[in-house]
Scaffold this motif. Structure first.
Motif, short mmCIF file in Angstrom:
data_model
loop_
_atom_site.label_atom_id
_atom_site.label_comp_id
_atom_site.label_asym_id
_atom_site.label_seq_id
_atom_site.Cartn_x
_atom_site.Cartn_y
_atom_site.Cartn_z
N GLY A 53 -2.54 5.75 0.70
CA GLY A 53 -1.74 6.16 1.85
C GLY A 53 -2.32 6.17 2.97
N ILE A 54 -3.59 6.58 3.24
CA ILE A 54 -4.19 6.44 4.43
C ILE A 54 -4.12 5.11 4.97
N MET A 55 -4.58 4.11 4.03
CA MET A 55 -4.69 2.65 4.74
C MET A 55 -3.46 2.25 4.73
N ALA A 56 -2.43 2.37 4.12
CA ALA A 56 -0.98 2.30 4.62
C ALA A 56 -0.67 2.71 5.95
N SER B 195 6.36 0.92 7.34
CA SER B 195 6.75 1.58 5.86
C SER B 195 6.13 2.86 5.93
N ARG B 196 6.08 3.70 7.30
CA ARG B 196 5.25 4.81 7.37
C ARG B 196 5.84 5.89 6.68
N PHE C 5 0.88 -1.20 -0.04
CA PHE C 5 -0.11 0.06 -0.02
C PHE C 5 0.87 1.21 -0.13
N SER C 6 1.83 1.24 0.75
CA SER C 6 2.87 2.38 0.99
C SER C 6 3.58 2.65 -0.52
#
Length: 84
Positions: A36-39, A46-47, A8-9
């Motif tokens: 990005g919000i889901m990640a 992987s913030r 996701f990221s």
């Protein structure tokens, strides 16, 4: 042992970079922002990539909205002169 995924990221970051060139579609930055919000919630390792994806997509989405509103306002202002 479960392996941690950071799909996701990475997708959000890639779409953020792509949205620099394709932000006029309005679809690419929205999808990148959602990913990005889901990640952020699902992939804490992987913030950094997720945050960069959110920033890039958010800036491009805001730019697209502002350009669209500016174009509409300019068109409305020039509308009376179209019939002269």
């Amino acid at each position: 042992m479960a392996t941690e995924s950071n799909g996701f990221s990475i997708s959000s970051l890639v779409l953020g970079i792509v949205s620099i060139f394709a932000s006029f579609t309005f679809f690419v930055p929205v999808v990148g922002l959602v990913l990005g919000i889901m990640a952020l919630k699902r992939e804490p390792a992987s913030r950094t990539m997720a945050i960069w994806g959110i920033v890039l997509n958010g800036v491009m989405l805001a730019g697209t909205v502002l350009v669209t509103l500016g174009t509409l306002a300019f068109g409305l202002v020039m509308l009376p002169f179209a019939f002269i």
